[in-house]
Write a protein that holds these residues in place. Structure first.
Motif, mmCIF file in Angstrom:
data_model
loop_
_atom_site.group_PDB
_atom_site.id
_atom_site.type_symbol
_atom_site.label_atom_id
_atom_site.label_comp_id
_atom_site.label_asym_id
_atom_site.label_seq_id
_atom_site.Cartn_x
_atom_site.Cartn_y
_atom_site.Cartn_z
ATOM 1 N N VAL A 29 0.826 -1.204 0.000
ATOM 2 C CA VAL A 29 0.000 0.000 0.000
ATOM 3 C C VAL A 29 0.863 1.258 0.000
ATOM 4 O O VAL A 29 0.430 2.318 -0.472
ATOM 5 C CB VAL A 29 -0.953 0.024 1.206
ATOM 6 C CG1 VAL A 29 -2.018 -1.039 1.097
ATOM 7 C CG2 VAL A 29 -0.199 -0.107 2.517
ATOM 8 N N VAL A 30 2.082 1.151 0.507
ATOM 9 C CA VAL A 30 2.971 2.310 0.548
ATOM 10 C C VAL A 30 3.254 2.828 -0.858
ATOM 11 O O VAL A 30 3.473 4.031 -1.067
ATOM 12 C CB VAL A 30 4.279 1.959 1.287
ATOM 13 C CG1 VAL A 30 5.272 3.114 1.240
ATOM 14 C CG2 VAL A 30 3.976 1.580 2.731
ATOM 15 N N ASP A 31 3.235 1.927 -1.849
ATOM 16 C CA ASP A 31 3.495 2.325 -3.229
ATOM 17 C C ASP A 31 2.333 3.083 -3.846
ATOM 18 O O ASP A 31 2.462 3.639 -4.943
ATOM 19 C CB ASP A 31 3.801 1.094 -4.086
ATOM 20 C CG ASP A 31 5.074 0.384 -3.656
ATOM 21 O OD1 ASP A 31 5.955 1.063 -3.082
ATOM 22 O OD2 ASP A 31 5.178 -0.842 -3.872
ATOM 23 N N TYR A 37 -3.312 14.308 1.634
ATOM 24 C CA TYR A 37 -4.478 14.205 2.508
ATOM 25 C C TYR A 37 -4.647 15.491 3.320
ATOM 26 O O TYR A 37 -3.712 16.273 3.502
ATOM 27 C CB TYR A 37 -4.347 12.998 3.443
ATOM 28 C CG TYR A 37 -3.128 13.024 4.338
ATOM 29 C CD1 TYR A 37 -3.191 13.580 5.605
ATOM 30 C CD2 TYR A 37 -1.925 12.462 3.923
ATOM 31 C CE1 TYR A 37 -2.084 13.593 6.442
ATOM 32 C CE2 TYR A 37 -0.808 12.472 4.741
ATOM 33 C CZ TYR A 37 -0.891 13.039 5.997
ATOM 34 O OH TYR A 37 0.201 13.055 6.816
ATOM 35 N N ALA A 38 -5.865 15.718 3.832
ATOM 36 C CA ALA A 38 -6.190 16.930 4.582
ATOM 37 C C ALA A 38 -5.709 16.774 6.022
ATOM 38 O O ALA A 38 -6.369 16.146 6.847
ATOM 39 C CB ALA A 38 -7.691 17.190 4.534
ATOM 40 N N LEU A 122 -14.382 5.005 3.159
ATOM 41 C CA LEU A 122 -13.876 5.441 1.862
ATOM 42 C C LEU A 122 -12.374 5.670 1.850
ATOM 43 O O LEU A 122 -11.784 5.824 0.781
ATOM 44 C CB LEU A 122 -14.593 6.725 1.435
ATOM 45 C CG LEU A 122 -16.098 6.582 1.192
ATOM 46 C CD1 LEU A 122 -16.715 7.933 0.873
ATOM 47 C CD2 LEU A 122 -16.372 5.593 0.070
ATOM 48 N N ALA A 123 -11.745 5.699 3.012
ATOM 49 C CA ALA A 123 -10.296 5.908 3.081
ATOM 50 C C ALA A 123 -9.782 5.424 4.424
ATOM 51 O O ALA A 123 -10.525 5.407 5.416
ATOM 52 C CB ALA A 123 -9.948 7.381 2.884
ATOM 53 N N PHE A 124 -8.520 5.031 4.448
ATOM 54 C CA PHE A 124 -7.869 4.591 5.681
ATOM 55 C C PHE A 124 -6.505 5.263 5.803
ATOM 56 O O PHE A 124 -5.749 5.336 4.826
ATOM 57 C CB PHE A 124 -7.667 3.073 5.697
ATOM 58 C CG PHE A 124 -8.943 2.296 5.743
ATOM 59 C CD1 PHE A 124 -9.615 2.092 6.936
ATOM 60 C CD2 PHE A 124 -9.489 1.774 4.578
ATOM 61 C CE1 PHE A 124 -10.793 1.389 6.972
ATOM 62 C CE2 PHE A 124 -10.670 1.070 4.612
ATOM 63 C CZ PHE A 124 -11.334 0.872 5.814
ATOM 64 N N PRO A 125 -6.151 5.741 7.009
ATOM 65 C CA PRO A 125 -4.796 6.250 7.207
ATOM 66 C C PRO A 125 -3.810 5.095 7.301
ATOM 67 O O PRO A 125 -4.122 4.046 7.868
ATOM 68 C CB PRO A 125 -4.899 7.004 8.540
ATOM 69 C CG PRO A 125 -6.034 6.349 9.257
ATOM 70 C CD PRO A 125 -6.994 5.887 8.200
ATOM 71 N N GLY A 135 0.429 8.397 5.054
ATOM 72 C CA GLY A 135 -0.416 8.808 3.951
ATOM 73 C C GLY A 135 -1.790 8.178 4.084
ATOM 74 O O GLY A 135 -2.144 7.629 5.128
ATOM 75 N N VAL A 136 -2.547 8.233 3.012
ATOM 76 C CA VAL A 136 -3.924 7.741 3.005
ATOM 77 C C VAL A 136 -4.109 6.818 1.810
ATOM 78 O O VAL A 136 -3.606 7.092 0.712
ATOM 79 C CB VAL A 136 -4.919 8.915 2.926
ATOM 80 C CG1 VAL A 136 -6.346 8.405 2.740
ATOM 81 C CG2 VAL A 136 -4.831 9.762 4.183
#
Length: 354
Positions: A29-31, A37-38, A122-125, A135-136
């Motif tokens: 996921v790092v790639d 992100y806000a 919808l998103a994960f840190p 990141g997100v």
């Protein structure tokens, strides 16, 4: 205080992260992180945070706000609605989710897919081992259809979006992206265990039939109609399973909703059972002229189809309460339970009437 919005991470040459097909499932996921992100300092008030956002608008899509401590660790996730509606003097952390669902930097894209389907966010840190925000990861990793779905009803759009994500997860589960022996033997790992429900159910059904051997010897005609009685019940069970699975995309059902859906399907099964039973019993009576067999068929089909409809609705709902994906297991378990219940109803009526 200054609102800090990091610059977007440049896309790697040949990256597929913006394609509908999504990235390879074994990628890290790092790639594929979004670094635009806000981000908000965790010690701000809501009023200060909103002023900072207006002064330095985030450059990427805002799904959630992330409260970050000075050392870079994640303090909480702030839903946009909470931030906008809170009183200006309220500390940001008072409206933040301070125990958010996070992903570890060691996770893969397949792991992220599991997270989206299980938690329906919808998103994960993404954080490192020390809790520092890296990141997100969001749903745009998998599909560009999010914008198109905006024109659809919100609930329908969300369900369709997570169904798209589920396609990627199913690929990795079934080994469609693997080659060699791993892909060839993947069905043994993912599907064969649930077929054991049919094997076990068939053996128990044979044992159950043996318990009613006396009734079968006395009225051999009962055995002639076992296939049609079971076929009707199994067909209705599969129909109920198919109708129940789409409703489970919205999340884990409550016990009340499980009961409501099961009762509704059983009611439909009763209506279907009466119609089928009249046809089968009528045909049996006209063919053999045996009233007792016709009565057994009438009750057996009505009871079996009603039972099958209820089981077909209950099994997926009960499985969804303990597992995010009940699709593979629902059919075999529902069919095994349907066969056993239907045979028990049919033979018990024969024992009572003969």
């Amino acid at each position: 205080m200054r609102y800090d919005a990091p610059m977007p991470k440049p896309a790697a040459p040949g990256s597929t992260s913006t394609q509908n097909a999504g990235p390879p499932l074994d990628d890290s996921v790092v790639d594929h992180l979004r670094t635009d992100y806000a981000r908000l300092p965790a010690d701000l008030t809501v009023g200060e945070a909103l002023a900072a956002v207006r002064k330095n608008p985030p450059k990427g899509t805002v799904i959630y706000f992330y409260a970050v401590r000075p050392d870079g660790t994640l303090a909480g996730v702030v839903p946009t609605r909470r931030l906008i509606l809170a009183e200006p003097a309220t500390p940001v952390l008072d409206v933040a989710i301070t125990s958010p669902v996070t992903m570890n930097a060691a996770a893969t894209v397949a792991d992220a897919c599991e997270f989206f389907i299980l938690h329906r966010l919808l998103a994960f840190p993404v954080v490192d081992s020390d809790g520092r925000m890296l990141g997100v990861i969001d749903v745009n990793l998998y599909t560009n259809e999010l914008v198109d779905l905006a024109a659809i009803d919100a609930r329908e759009a969300t369900d369709e979006l997570f169904q798209v994500v589920g396609v990627h997860l199913e690929e990795v589960r079934t080994g469609e992206r693997r080659g060699g022996a791993a892909g060839a033997f993947s069905p043994l790992r993912t599907r064969f265990p649930w077929l054991l429900a049919n094997v076990g159910g068939g053996l128990v059904a044979a044992f159950l039939t043996g318990l009613f051997e006396a009734e079968l010897k006395e009225q051999v005609a009962l055995a002639l109609f076992i296939p049609v009685v079971l076929a009707l019940a199994e067909s209705v069970a599969i129909q109920s399973v198919s109708l129940s699975l789409p409703a489970l995309r919205a999340g884990r059902p409550t016990w009340r909703s499980v009961w409501r859906r099961t009762r509704a399907q059983a009611g439909d099964g009763l209506v279907l059972g009466v119609g089928c039973a009249l046809l089968v019993a009528g045909a049996g009576a006209a063919w053999l002229g045996l009233g007792v067999v016709a009565l057994c068929l009438l009750g057996g089909v009505i009871g079996g189809v009603t039972w099958a409809a209820g089981v077909g609705a209950a099994v997926p709902n009960l499985l969804r309460r303990v597992h995010p994906d009940p699709h593979v297991a629902s059919g075999p378990i529902a069919l095994a339970a349907t066969d056993l219940g239907t045979l028990l109803i049919y033979f018990s009526l024969a024992r009572a009437l003969l």
